[in-house]
Design a protein around this motif. Structure first.
Motif, PDB file in Angstrom:
ATOM      1  N   ALA A  41       0.836  -1.197   0.000  1.00 23.88           N
ATOM      2  CA  ALA A  41       0.000   0.000   0.000  1.00 23.88           C
ATOM      3  C   ALA A  41       0.877   1.257   0.000  1.00 23.88           C
ATOM      4  O   ALA A  41       0.587   2.240  -0.678  1.00 23.88           O
ATOM      5  CB  ALA A  41      -0.929  -0.004   1.212  1.00 23.88           C
ATOM      6  N   ARG A  61       3.873   1.549  -1.239  1.00 23.57           N
ATOM      7  CA  ARG A  61       4.463   1.624  -2.585  1.00 23.57           C
ATOM      8  C   ARG A  61       5.927   2.027  -2.623  1.00 23.57           C
ATOM      9  O   ARG A  61       6.585   1.882  -3.651  1.00 23.57           O
ATOM     10  CB  ARG A  61       3.691   2.618  -3.458  1.00 23.57           C
ATOM     11  N   PRO A  83      -0.001   5.811 -11.741  1.00 25.45           N
ATOM     12  CA  PRO A  83      -0.832   5.463 -10.584  1.00 25.45           C
ATOM     13  C   PRO A  83      -0.821   3.950 -10.366  1.00 25.45           C
ATOM     14  O   PRO A  83      -0.700   3.191 -11.332  1.00 25.45           O
ATOM     15  CB  PRO A  83      -2.240   5.944 -10.981  1.00 25.45           C
ATOM     16  N   PRO A  84      -0.906   3.523  -9.110  1.00 23.71           N
ATOM     17  CA  PRO A  84      -0.808   2.082  -8.840  1.00 23.71           C
ATOM     18  C   PRO A  84      -1.988   1.318  -9.423  1.00 23.71           C
ATOM     19  O   PRO A  84      -3.103   1.817  -9.463  1.00 23.71           O
ATOM     20  CB  PRO A  84      -0.833   2.023  -7.314  1.00 23.71           C
ATOM     21  N   GLU A  85      -1.694   0.114  -9.879  1.00 23.28           N
ATOM     22  CA  GLU A  85      -2.731  -0.815 -10.339  1.00 23.28           C
ATOM     23  C   GLU A  85      -3.269  -1.537  -9.116  1.00 23.28           C
ATOM     24  O   GLU A  85      -2.521  -2.238  -8.447  1.00 23.28           O
ATOM     25  CB  GLU A  85      -2.104  -1.870 -11.259  1.00 23.28           C
ATOM     26  N   PRO A  86      -4.549  -1.420  -8.821  1.00 25.32           N
ATOM     27  CA  PRO A  86      -5.048  -2.174  -7.669  1.00 25.32           C
ATOM     28  C   PRO A  86      -4.909  -3.680  -7.909  1.00 25.32           C
ATOM     29  O   PRO A  86      -5.314  -4.176  -8.953  1.00 25.32           O
ATOM     30  CB  PRO A  86      -6.529  -1.775  -7.596  1.00 25.32           C
ATOM     31  N   GLU A  99      -1.416  -2.703  -2.806  1.00 26.35           N
ATOM     32  CA  GLU A  99      -1.076  -1.779  -3.880  1.00 26.35           C
ATOM     33  C   GLU A  99      -2.359  -1.247  -4.536  1.00 26.35           C
ATOM     34  O   GLU A  99      -3.234  -2.021  -4.912  1.00 26.35           O
ATOM     35  CB  GLU A  99      -0.211  -2.497  -4.917  1.00 26.35           C
ATOM     36  N   GLY A 100      -2.457   0.070  -4.644  1.00 24.94           N
ATOM     37  CA  GLY A 100      -3.651   0.667  -5.230  1.00 24.94           C
ATOM     38  C   GLY A 100      -4.854   0.599  -4.308  1.00 24.94           C
ATOM     39  O   GLY A 100      -5.956   0.991  -4.678  1.00 24.94           O
ATOM     40  N   ARG A 101      -4.669   0.074  -3.113  1.00 27.87           N
ATOM     41  CA  ARG A 101      -5.753   0.000  -2.117  1.00 27.87           C
ATOM     42  C   ARG A 101      -5.213   0.511  -0.787  1.00 27.87           C
ATOM     43  O   ARG A 101      -5.303  -0.147   0.235  1.00 27.87           O
ATOM     44  CB  ARG A 101      -6.250  -1.450  -1.986  1.00 27.87           C
ATOM     45  N   SER A 102      -4.583   1.705  -0.832  1.00 28.66           N
ATOM     46  CA  SER A 102      -3.903   2.203   0.362  1.00 28.66           C
ATOM     47  C   SER A 102      -4.855   2.938   1.288  1.00 28.66           C
ATOM     48  O   SER A 102      -4.633   2.986   2.491  1.00 28.66           O
ATOM     49  CB  SER A 102      -2.741   3.105  -0.030  1.00 28.66           C
ATOM     50  N   ASP A 115     -15.365  -0.315   1.558  1.00 36.83           N
ATOM     51  CA  ASP A 115     -14.314  -1.024   0.799  1.00 36.83           C
ATOM     52  C   ASP A 115     -13.832  -2.251   1.564  1.00 36.83           C
ATOM     53  O   ASP A 115     -13.653  -3.337   0.999  1.00 36.83           O
ATOM     54  CB  ASP A 115     -13.092  -0.118   0.575  1.00 36.83           C
ATOM     55  N   THR A 156      -5.865   4.026   6.549  1.00 43.06           N
ATOM     56  CA  THR A 156      -4.657   3.424   5.970  1.00 43.06           C
ATOM     57  C   THR A 156      -3.948   2.600   7.041  1.00 43.06           C
ATOM     58  O   THR A 156      -4.150   2.807   8.238  1.00 43.06           O
ATOM     59  CB  THR A 156      -3.641   4.479   5.470  1.00 43.06           C
TER      60      THR A 156
END
Ligand code: PHB
Length: 534
Positions: free
Chosen positions: A99, A101, A284-287, A325-328, A334, A370
């Motif tokens: 998360a 990164r 941007p991060p790929e979830p 990753e992408g879900r920080s 969620d 987070t």
């Protein structure tokens, strides 16, 4: 080992004297599970059940149920009276690191700097008034201790500390003064030697003012004699705030602190500037995929183990794996969606984790949460030192017990001509007693060597008496997360046990299952570092 602070009466994480009271909605079994994992981490990975009972202040029956639940999750291993952290537990710290990164984006540059300077390089983040390592490119040297990913150090005894302190709020400074007054010898920090002669607080405020003016900072043997470091901040291009601090670590036998500044600071500053470029230009991060079917899994385990399975603990820990990753930054919705938990259950788990310091609200406006660096206190430092043979050994032992034959792991020697045994689980039916860890044999004459030399997809190799009359060996590859073969494992047995065909038929499925289990552990333990093959 210095004594540490735990709340012995309730078995909950060490209460922060300045922190909030336990919320009424906190999930007690989850707090107990977290306390057990932290004690095991502090003890470097293993404790007996009775030592855990003493360390946490929990009743024996509670320790039994908590550890049985953690074992069911593959987070610990139960071996007689001992409880040992298992590689799968690294997925909690991995969730934080993914998360965050920063390791994915910056560790390659840190490794390159370590190669360039032939010195250790680390990345650290702020953890309140302490620092916590998120990456280590370690040059193993006999002279001084080296820290692990997840280790926590008091800010004032490090070079990164004053750089982070330039951004401290008055509440942070207050927390720091209180901590130093209540623990002047740093006994709460198990990764560092105790401080023999407490230093005045003014030393650190002065170093912080210098760091603000210079933009870099030194550690001149603040942790132990000989250990020196120079550090520089890596700033988040969007906010301008310190995202992490990069350090070059050396020893006075090679560099004085002043020498580090004169000789190595320029290379460090140039590496830091390219790290900041990386952050600026990163897409941007790929979830990644969310963990599947967790609520169903915990329900099934409850059915099977009954009272021995503490479902609220298992569910609570799975909440941490919803991040990545992408879900920080996740909302309650969620988290519920990712885990399959009801909103009410997910909400109580979030409240509990926030109280335990593992989760923090990241934004008041969009109500997201987070993970905090403290997630790494759940097992990461000991797990970040595991080698491949250490990961494989329990699986080889389980296989040997299941098929009643000897099992081994081996790698190719540097020349490629020999195999070298790196792990072994022998049974009483042992035939080749001369094979031990470290033994080398000609690669082409062994099934292990043939697998290692062929490096073919889905291969297995069977040798039948080539090395030793009457001895048969069946071997399969073990691959890392990138699909690269890192070792081979085998079962050896007497040829009298059956035909070669029946041997393959009987043993290959179990051998493949073992390789798959080792690979799963290796994926968890090796996501943010390379696992030594020997
Ligand atoms: C380390 O990475 O081991 C390190 C970094 C900074 C210090 C001390 C040690 O001040």
């Amino acid at each position: 080992m210095p004594a540490r602070t735990t709340n012995a009466t309730h078995g909950t994480p060490a209460a922060d004297p300045a922190g909030p009271a336990e919320p009424a909605e906190a999930v007690t079994p989850l707090l107990r599970g977290i306390a057990v994992l932290r004690e095991l981490t502090e003890a470097d990975g293993t404790l007996s059940l009775s030592a855990l009972e003493r360390a946490t202040g929990l009743a024996r029956s509670t320790v039994d149920r908590v550890t049985a639940t953690l074992a069911r999750m593959d987070y610990v291993r139960l071996d007689g009276r001992d409880v040992t952290l298992a590689p799968r537990l690294a997925e909690l710290g991995n969730a934080y690191l993914a998360a965050l990164r920063l390791p994915a984006l910056l560790s390659r540059r840190a490794d390159a700097l370590a190669d360039e300077l032939d010195e250790s390089v680390s990345l650290a983040v702020a953890d309140r008034d302490a620092i916590r390592f998120i990456h280590q490119a370690t040059r193993r040297r006999a002279m001084s201790l080296s820290f692990r990913i997840g280790d926590l150090l008091p800010a004032e005894r490090t070079a990164p500390g004053p750089l982070f302190a330039t951004e401290w709020t008055s509440a942070d400074w207050h927390h720091w003064h209180t901590r130093r007054a209540s623990d002047p010898h740093d006994t709460a920090f198990s990764a560092v030697p105790p401080l023999p002669h407490p230093t005045p607080d003014e030393d650190f405020t002065r170093r912080t003012a210098r760091a603000a003016a210079d933009g870099w900072a030194l550690d001149d043997q603040l942790i132990e004699p000989g250990l020196v470091a120079v550090s520089a901040p890596v700033r988040d291009p969007r906010t301008g705030r310190v995202a992490c601090v990069a350090s070059v670590v050396s020893h006075t036998s090679r560099h004085t602190a002043a020498g580090l500044r004169d000789d190595l600071l320029p290379a460090l500053l140039s590496a830091v500037s390219s790290m900041e470029d990386t952050l600026r230009t990163a897409p941007p991060p790929e979830p990644g995929p969310v963990p599947a079917g967790l609520a169903v899994w915990t329900g099934a385990s409850k059915q099977e183990l009954g009272r021995g399975f503490v479902e609220s603990l298992a569910r609570g820990l799975t909440v941490l794996t919803a991040f990545g990753e992408g879900r920080s930054a996740l909302t309650l919705t969620d988290v519920a969606k990712a885990t399959g938990l009801s909103r009410a259950t997910a909400r109580r788990a979030l409240i509990t984790h926030e109280y335990a310091g593992l989760i923090t609200p990241s934004s008041a406006t969009d109500r997201t949460f987070t993970l905090t660096p403290r997630t790494l206190s759940l097992g990461f430092p000991p797990l970040s030192r595991l080698s491949l043979p250490q990961i494989a050994r329990p699986h080889l032992e389980a296989l040997a017990a299941r098929v009643h034959e000897s099992t081994s792991m081996a790698v190719l020697s540097d020349s490629g001509e020999e195999i070298q045994y790196t792990a072994r689980a022998a049974t009483s039916r042992v035939l080749s007693a001369h094979i031990t860890v470290g033994t080398r044999l000609p690669a082409p004459a062994t099934a292990l060597g043939r697998v290692l030399l062929a490096d073919a997809p889905q291969g297995y190799a069977l040798t039948d008496g080539e090395l030793e009359a009457g001895l048969r060996s069946l071997a399969v590859p073990v691959r890392d997360r990138a699909g690269h073969m890192v070792a081979a494992i085998d079962v050896t047995l007497h040829a009298a046990r059956g035909t070669p065909e029946s041997c393959v038929e009987e043993l290959l499925p179990a051998l493949r299952e073992t390789a798959t289990a080792i690979e799963a552990d290796l994926r968890a333990a090796g996501r943010f570092r390379s696992v030594p093959p020997v």
